[in-house]
Design a protein around this motif. Sequence first.
Motif, PDB file in Angstrom:
ATOM      1  N   CYS A 121       9.259 -16.343  69.994  1.00 37.51           N
ATOM      2  CA  CYS A 121       8.417 -14.867  69.790  1.00 37.51           C
ATOM      3  C   CYS A 121       7.191 -15.759  69.772  1.00 37.51           C
ATOM      4  CB  CYS A 121       8.562 -14.289  68.480  1.00 37.51           C
ATOM      5  SG  CYS A 121       7.584 -12.833  68.048  1.00 37.51           S
ATOM      6  N   PRO A 122       6.115 -15.843  70.868  1.00 43.65           N
ATOM      7  CA  PRO A 122       5.050 -16.334  70.845  1.00 43.65           C
ATOM      8  C   PRO A 122       4.066 -15.502  69.686  1.00 43.65           C
ATOM      9  CG  PRO A 122       5.642 -15.917  73.033  1.00 43.65           C
ATOM     10  CD  PRO A 122       6.738 -15.221  72.121  1.00 43.65           C
ATOM     11  N   ALA A 123       3.266 -16.431  69.253  1.00 41.86           N
ATOM     12  CA  ALA A 123       2.328 -15.838  68.196  1.00 41.86           C
ATOM     13  C   ALA A 123       0.760 -16.134  68.941  1.00 41.86           C
ATOM     14  CB  ALA A 123       2.124 -16.410  66.928  1.00 41.86           C
ATOM     15  N   PRO A 124      -0.191 -15.173  68.792  1.00 38.64           N
ATOM     16  CA  PRO A 124       0.071 -13.913  67.904  1.00 38.64           C
ATOM     17  C   PRO A 124       0.825 -12.895  68.497  1.00 38.64           C
ATOM     18  CG  PRO A 124      -2.026 -13.829  69.253  1.00 38.64           C
ATOM     19  CD  PRO A 124      -1.619 -15.235  69.479  1.00 38.64           C
ATOM     20  N   VAL A 172       5.077 -10.505  76.474  1.00 43.76           N
ATOM     21  CA  VAL A 172       3.870  -9.354  76.435  1.00 43.76           C
ATOM     22  C   VAL A 172       2.932  -9.668  77.088  1.00 43.76           C
ATOM     23  CG1 VAL A 172       2.891  -7.625  74.969  1.00 43.76           C
ATOM     24  CG2 VAL A 172       5.036  -8.831  74.025  1.00 43.76           C
ATOM     25  N   SER A 173       2.645  -8.866  78.182  1.00 47.76           N
ATOM     26  CA  SER A 173       1.131  -9.361  79.099  1.00 47.76           C
ATOM     27  C   SER A 173       1.025  -7.724  79.625  1.00 47.76           C
ATOM     28  CB  SER A 173       1.386 -10.242  80.090  1.00 47.76           C
ATOM     29  OG  SER A 173       0.362 -10.453  80.730  1.00 47.76           O
ATOM     30  N   PRO A 174      -0.115  -7.066  79.518  1.00 47.09           N
ATOM     31  CA  PRO A 174      -1.522  -7.495  78.426  1.00 47.09           C
ATOM     32  C   PRO A 174      -0.683  -7.554  76.855  1.00 47.09           C
ATOM     33  CG  PRO A 174      -2.141  -5.688  80.048  1.00 47.09           C
ATOM     34  CD  PRO A 174      -0.445  -5.951  80.252  1.00 47.09           C
ATOM     35  N   ASP A 175      -1.301  -8.238  76.031  1.00 47.03           N
ATOM     36  CA  ASP A 175      -0.895  -8.728  74.999  1.00 47.03           C
ATOM     37  C   ASP A 175      -1.674  -7.864  73.779  1.00 47.03           C
ATOM     38  OD1 ASP A 175       0.910 -10.234  72.903  1.00 47.03           O
ATOM     39  OD2 ASP A 175      -1.246 -11.025  72.393  1.00 47.03           O
ATOM     40  N   ASN A 176      -0.826  -7.666  72.909  1.00 53.43           N
ATOM     41  CA  ASN A 176      -1.596  -7.077  71.504  1.00 53.43           C
ATOM     42  C   ASN A 176      -0.966  -8.046  70.503  1.00 53.43           C
ATOM     43  OD1 ASN A 176      -2.036  -5.655  69.223  1.00 53.43           O
ATOM     44  ND2 ASN A 176      -0.428  -4.211  69.244  1.00 53.43           N
ATOM     45  N   PRO A 177      -2.085  -8.902  69.749  1.00 59.11           N
ATOM     46  CA  PRO A 177      -3.388  -8.263  69.731  1.00 59.11           C
ATOM     47  C   PRO A 177      -4.513  -9.091  70.508  1.00 59.11           C
ATOM     48  CG  PRO A 177      -2.897  -9.858  68.127  1.00 59.11           C
ATOM     49  CD  PRO A 177      -1.451  -9.723  68.905  1.00 59.11           C
ATOM     50  N   SER A 178      -3.983 -10.045  71.195  1.00 61.06           N
ATOM     51  CA  SER A 178      -4.918 -10.854  71.810  1.00 61.06           C
ATOM     52  C   SER A 178      -5.832 -10.582  73.140  1.00 61.06           C
ATOM     53  CB  SER A 178      -4.334 -12.162  72.186  1.00 61.06           C
ATOM     54  OG  SER A 178      -3.500 -12.078  73.367  1.00 61.06           O
ATOM     55  N   GLY A 179      -5.197  -9.445  73.814  1.00 64.47           N
ATOM     56  CA  GLY A 179      -5.925  -9.102  75.022  1.00 64.47           C
ATOM     57  C   GLY A 179      -5.475  -9.820  76.195  1.00 64.47           C
ATOM     58  N   ALA A 180      -4.697 -10.815  75.820  1.00 67.48           N
ATOM     59  CA  ALA A 180      -4.531 -11.867  76.968  1.00 67.48           C
ATOM     60  C   ALA A 180      -3.650 -11.344  78.169  1.00 67.48           C
ATOM     61  CB  ALA A 180      -3.962 -13.241  76.477  1.00 67.48           C
ATOM     62  N   ILE A 181      -3.837 -11.898  79.265  1.00 63.50           N
ATOM     63  CA  ILE A 181      -2.764 -11.439  80.476  1.00 63.50           C
ATOM     64  C   ILE A 181      -2.326 -12.809  81.108  1.00 63.50           C
ATOM     65  CG2 ILE A 181      -2.912 -10.139  82.663  1.00 63.50           C
ATOM     66  CD1 ILE A 181      -4.723  -8.331  81.705  1.00 63.50           C
ATOM     67  N   TYR A 325      -8.231  -4.482  72.570  1.00 61.83           N
ATOM     68  CA  TYR A 325      -8.478  -5.259  71.428  1.00 61.83           C
ATOM     69  C   TYR A 325      -9.168  -6.583  71.826  1.00 61.83           C
ATOM     70  CZ  TYR A 325      -4.263  -2.706  70.217  1.00 61.83           C
ATOM     71  OH  TYR A 325      -3.363  -1.824  70.005  1.00 61.83           O
ATOM     72  N   ALA A 326     -10.402  -6.905  70.897  1.00 62.66           N
ATOM     73  CA  ALA A 326     -10.809  -8.251  70.986  1.00 62.66           C
ATOM     74  C   ALA A 326     -10.039  -9.056  69.735  1.00 62.66           C
ATOM     75  CB  ALA A 326     -12.121  -8.033  70.550  1.00 62.66           C
ATOM     76  N   PHE A 327      -9.822 -10.465  69.968  1.00 56.35           N
ATOM     77  CA  PHE A 327      -9.176 -11.117  68.996  1.00 56.35           C
ATOM     78  C   PHE A 327     -10.064 -12.465  68.471  1.00 56.35           C
ATOM     79  CE2 PHE A 327      -5.224 -13.857  67.485  1.00 56.35           C
ATOM     80  CZ  PHE A 327      -5.166 -12.728  66.687  1.00 56.35           C
ATOM     81  N   PRO A 328     -11.073 -12.241  67.922  1.00 58.41           N
ATOM     82  CA  PRO A 328     -12.208 -13.608  67.939  1.00 58.41           C
ATOM     83  C   PRO A 328     -11.431 -14.463  66.498  1.00 58.41           C
ATOM     84  CG  PRO A 328     -12.812 -11.777  66.552  1.00 58.41           C
ATOM     85  CD  PRO A 328     -11.639 -11.153  67.468  1.00 58.41           C
ATOM     86  N   ASP A 329     -12.059 -15.673  67.011  1.00 58.12           N
ATOM     87  CA  ASP A 329     -11.710 -16.681  66.217  1.00 58.12           C
ATOM     88  C   ASP A 329     -12.795 -16.723  64.920  1.00 58.12           C
ATOM     89  OD1 ASP A 329     -11.496 -19.149  64.897  1.00 58.12           O
ATOM     90  OD2 ASP A 329     -11.181 -20.338  66.472  1.00 58.12           O
TER      91      ASP A 329
END
Length: 397
Positions: A121-124, A172-181, A325-329
Amino acid sequence: MNRASQRLSAIQPSATLAVDAKAKALQAAGENVIGFGAGEPDFPTPAHIVEAAQAACADPKNHKYSPAGGLPEMKDAIVAKTLRDSGFECEPSQVLVTNGGKHAVYTAFAALCDPGDEVICPAPYWTTYPEAITLAGGVPVVIDTDVEAGFKVTIEQLDEAKTSRTKVLLFVSPDNPSGAIYSPGEVKAIGEWAVENGVWVITDEIYEHLVYGANEFSSMPVLVPDLADQCLIVNGVAKTYAMTGWRVGWMIGPKDIIGVSTSFQSHATSNVANVAQRAAIAALNGGLDDVHMMREAFTRRATLIHGLLGDIDGVVCPEPQGAFYAFPDLRGLLGRSYGGVEATSTLELADIVLDQARVAIVPGEAFGTPGYARFSFALGDADIEEGIARFAALVSG
């Protein structure tokens, strides 16, 4: 002595729903709260879908039980939609209609996991995944990613995480919460890894149409046809058609897995509400014009929120590639006091931001990634501007 079972007592409440509930409670009390917490489009369900539901209400055939696995017309619509949108070819017997995408996720893990089976299970990760894995008897094996890696897992990390107990990879792609693809090449490489290692893949494609810029959605079993016999696709109408409250999702997979999953659903929930299925049929058969309109708005908002967050000292915000989603550091904002209250974690920072700025965000702890936070941009442009301005004023003061 705990009166509830250990299995259910161990479940953690949904952090995203908890943030949304707290924000709505403040709003009900008359407070002007801007919520970046909810993971649902702010658009109404398109009119032709609502009209189909209204007509379905008046038809007596929808007042009765229907097949537990889904209306035949609904399965046909899912088969056609899946071929149209992702290029994956399946049969109605490979489809189970579920009570929302969330129930498809739980059912998928329940169908594959025996006690002690490990799920990578990759995080986030979306907050529900680890809970669904655990409830199904599986063991979540979390792989950490970060902003520098684009929130994407590597083959090397998969090799390190795999053990003799590994049964499933969650993708998961596109990803929740990171928005990464993941790029098509990355998707293909991970699918080939799964085939070579005999690992099932559960791929969540709920955000397939919410993709921005030059980014591209890819369906893993399409790029790696040999994976099809060890892959489950979960999806639904919630995000694409602004139908979060209608509760219609589905699961696609090998016939034997869909068969046992249908038997499970026949005892757990029986059929999905017929009126909701009729609405979903209208959505899937009705084309993508409304989807394109919503995606245009989300594209604009993604650019807006990315720029606003990136202008704040101490915030590193990657550009959203998909989902909403935006997922800022936010690690650069920790270790400070705001209004006399110290924030040593994003969990504490989120409470401070809601209490002092009346802005709701979801802390990264909810997604297995402390130090980050999820900002949904499924709200109007003016609210985005006002909400980020309040957040900036608080953390920059």
